[in-house]
Design a protein around this motif. Structure first.
Motif, PDB file in Angstrom:
ATOM      1  N   PRO A  80     -12.818  -3.729  18.258  1.00 39.31           N
ATOM      2  CA  PRO A  80     -13.353  -4.875  17.505  1.00 39.31           C
ATOM      3  C   PRO A  80     -13.491  -4.538  16.021  1.00 39.31           C
ATOM      4  N   ARG A  81     -13.256  -5.542  15.188  1.00 37.22           N
ATOM      5  CA  ARG A  81     -13.337  -5.349  13.735  1.00 37.22           C
ATOM      6  C   ARG A  81     -14.551  -6.034  13.160  1.00 37.22           C
ATOM      7  N   PRO A  82     -15.114  -5.452  12.120  1.00 43.26           N
ATOM      8  CA  PRO A  82     -14.699  -4.190  11.507  1.00 43.26           C
ATOM      9  C   PRO A  82     -15.011  -3.018  12.439  1.00 43.26           C
ATOM     10  N   THR A  83     -14.273  -1.933  12.236  1.00 42.34           N
ATOM     11  CA  THR A  83     -14.486  -0.754  13.066  1.00 42.34           C
ATOM     12  C   THR A  83     -15.605   0.093  12.462  1.00 42.34           C
ATOM     13  N   TYR A  84     -16.338   0.747  13.327  1.00 45.26           N
ATOM     14  CA  TYR A  84     -17.415   1.638  12.910  1.00 45.26           C
ATOM     15  C   TYR A  84     -17.182   2.990  13.555  1.00 45.26           C
ATOM     16  N   THR A  85     -17.409   4.048  12.804  1.00 38.87           N
ATOM     17  CA  THR A  85     -17.125   5.407  13.256  1.00 38.87           C
ATOM     18  C   THR A  85     -17.775   5.725  14.595  1.00 38.87           C
ATOM     19  N   ILE A  86     -19.036   5.385  14.757  1.00 35.21           N
ATOM     20  CA  ILE A  86     -19.732   5.721  15.998  1.00 35.21           C
ATOM     21  C   ILE A  86     -19.063   5.048  17.194  1.00 35.21           C
ATOM     22  N   ASP A  87     -18.635   3.791  17.027  1.00 36.98           N
ATOM     23  CA  ASP A  87     -17.961   3.089  18.128  1.00 36.98           C
ATOM     24  C   ASP A  87     -16.609   3.728  18.431  1.00 36.98           C
ATOM     25  N   THR A  88     -15.892   4.100  17.384  1.00 33.69           N
ATOM     26  CA  THR A  88     -14.591   4.746  17.561  1.00 33.69           C
ATOM     27  C   THR A  88     -14.729   6.067  18.314  1.00 33.69           C
ATOM     28  N   LEU A  89     -15.667   6.899  17.887  1.00 36.88           N
ATOM     29  CA  LEU A  89     -15.838   8.199  18.534  1.00 36.88           C
ATOM     30  C   LEU A  89     -16.292   8.061  19.980  1.00 36.88           C
ATOM     31  N   GLN A 115     -25.984   4.980   5.458  1.00 34.39           N
ATOM     32  CA  GLN A 115     -25.651   3.555   5.449  1.00 34.39           C
ATOM     33  C   GLN A 115     -24.742   3.170   6.619  1.00 34.39           C
ATOM     34  N   TRP A 116     -24.259   4.136   7.360  1.00 31.41           N
ATOM     35  CA  TRP A 116     -23.319   3.883   8.437  1.00 31.41           C
ATOM     36  C   TRP A 116     -24.051   3.395   9.679  1.00 31.41           C
ATOM     37  N   LYS A 117     -23.346   2.632  10.468  1.00 37.02           N
ATOM     38  CA  LYS A 117     -23.888   2.125  11.731  1.00 37.02           C
ATOM     39  C   LYS A 117     -24.285   3.299  12.631  1.00 37.02           C
ATOM     40  N   GLU A 118     -25.506   3.249  13.146  1.00 36.62           N
ATOM     41  CA  GLU A 118     -26.030   4.254  14.063  1.00 36.62           C
ATOM     42  C   GLU A 118     -25.749   5.681  13.588  1.00 36.62           C
ATOM     43  N   TYR A 119     -25.992   5.901  12.313  1.00 38.87           N
ATOM     44  CA  TYR A 119     -25.665   7.202  11.734  1.00 38.87           C
ATOM     45  C   TYR A 119     -26.406   8.351  12.421  1.00 38.87           C
ATOM     46  N   GLU A 120     -27.623   8.108  12.899  1.00 38.18           N
ATOM     47  CA  GLU A 120     -28.369   9.184  13.559  1.00 38.18           C
ATOM     48  C   GLU A 120     -27.689   9.601  14.868  1.00 38.18           C
ATOM     49  N   LEU A 123     -24.681  11.704  13.845  1.00 36.45           N
ATOM     50  CA  LEU A 123     -25.071  13.058  13.439  1.00 36.45           C
ATOM     51  C   LEU A 123     -25.549  13.900  14.617  1.00 36.45           C
ATOM     52  N   SER A 124     -26.169  13.271  15.574  1.00 40.36           N
ATOM     53  CA  SER A 124     -26.735  14.009  16.707  1.00 40.36           C
ATOM     54  C   SER A 124     -25.712  14.350  17.784  1.00 40.36           C
ATOM     55  N   ASN A 125     -24.669  13.543  17.912  1.00 38.70           N
ATOM     56  CA  ASN A 125     -23.786  13.668  19.072  1.00 38.70           C
ATOM     57  C   ASN A 125     -22.379  14.183  18.809  1.00 38.70           C
ATOM     58  N   PHE A 126     -21.993  14.330  17.555  1.00 38.01           N
ATOM     59  CA  PHE A 126     -20.615  14.754  17.276  1.00 38.01           C
ATOM     60  C   PHE A 126     -20.585  15.861  16.234  1.00 38.01           C
ATOM     61  N   PRO A 127     -19.732  16.881  16.451  1.00 36.91           N
ATOM     62  CA  PRO A 127     -19.528  17.877  15.405  1.00 36.91           C
ATOM     63  C   PRO A 127     -18.890  17.193  14.198  1.00 36.91           C
ATOM     64  N   VAL A 138     -23.226  18.855  -0.960  1.00 36.80           N
ATOM     65  CA  VAL A 138     -23.423  18.638   0.473  1.00 36.80           C
ATOM     66  C   VAL A 138     -24.727  19.321   0.893  1.00 36.80           C
ATOM     67  N   VAL A 139     -25.640  18.504   1.404  1.00 37.91           N
ATOM     68  CA  VAL A 139     -26.893  19.014   1.952  1.00 37.91           C
ATOM     69  C   VAL A 139     -26.951  18.585   3.413  1.00 37.91           C
ATOM     70  N   ILE A 140     -27.090  19.558   4.293  1.00 40.13           N
ATOM     71  CA  ILE A 140     -27.129  19.288   5.735  1.00 40.13           C
ATOM     72  C   ILE A 140     -28.498  19.695   6.258  1.00 40.13           C
ATOM     73  N   PRO A 141     -29.235  18.762   6.844  1.00 36.99           N
ATOM     74  CA  PRO A 141     -30.530  19.130   7.427  1.00 36.99           C
ATOM     75  C   PRO A 141     -30.359  20.199   8.506  1.00 36.99           C
ATOM     76  N   ASP A 142     -31.304  21.115   8.583  1.00 36.02           N
ATOM     77  CA  ASP A 142     -31.244  22.228   9.537  1.00 36.02           C
ATOM     78  C   ASP A 142     -31.176  21.790  10.992  1.00 36.02           C
ATOM     79  N   CYS A 143     -31.620  20.576  11.280  1.00 31.96           N
ATOM     80  CA  CYS A 143     -31.646  20.114  12.677  1.00 31.96           C
ATOM     81  C   CYS A 143     -30.259  19.747  13.208  1.00 31.96           C
TER      82      CYS A 143
END
Length: 185
Positions: A80-89, A115-120, A123-127, A138-143
């Protein structure tokens, strides 16, 4: 498990910077392959700026044809469009459970990931592999130990630069893969 890098983007057009980065990621980040997912409509970009989906796919296929670790894909064309990264993955994971998908993103997009759809969930589920872009820290939280800023070469070539240069009559042949040059010469 096959380690598959997902390099999603407009590829408007694909250029040597995309390919050099992907090659570096395969060789130095131990990815088995990289899929170039042609995005039909990025929610953050104007549709009028894009070449036709089929043309962008055709150029990506031509550019990646001779390198066995690269694959140009129209996977997002069927979502479905527009595509969102989380849905694609999630869709990729469901269709290909034998692969570990590693999302590839530039530092310029990383700073706006919130700003991305379901960004958390992303970040939590994909390398995630974050490649450098000039002027972006680039700042990456330790979690998120599965998110990594990679030390890839900084290649500041953009599809916008190539399109604008071509429109001005500039010879851009060496910014493009040899198989893509006929589309611009």
């Amino acid at each position: 498990m096959i380690r598959t890098g997902i390099f999603s983007g407009s590829f408007n057009p694909i250029h040597i910077g995309h390919l050099a980065l992907a090659n570096w990621l395969c060789e130095y980040e131990e990815l088995d392959e990289i899929w170039f997912l042609i995005t039909p409509q990025n929610p953050l970009k104007k549709r009028s700026e894009l070449m036709e989906d089929s043309l962008r796919l055709e150029m990506a296929e031509a550019a990646t044809r001779d390198y066995p670790a690269f694959l140009a894909s129209d996977f997002e064309f069927h979502l479905p469009r527009p595509t969102y990264t989380i849905d694609t993955l999630r869709a990729l994971q469901k269709k290909h459970p034998d692969r570990s998908f590693h999302f590839i993103v530039g530092a310029d997009n990383w700073v706006n990931i919130h700003q991305w759809k379901e960004y958390e969930a992303l970040l939590s589920n994909f390398p995630i592999l974050i490649y450098p872009r000039l002027g972006y820290e680039v700042v990456i939280p330790d979690c998120y130990p599965h998110i990594k800023a990679v030390d890839a070469p900084l290649l500041e070539i953009s599809s916008t630069f190539i399109r604008e240069s071509f429109q001005k009559g500039k010879d851009v042949r060496f910014f493009l893969p040899e198989a893509v040059r006929p589309y611009f010469i």
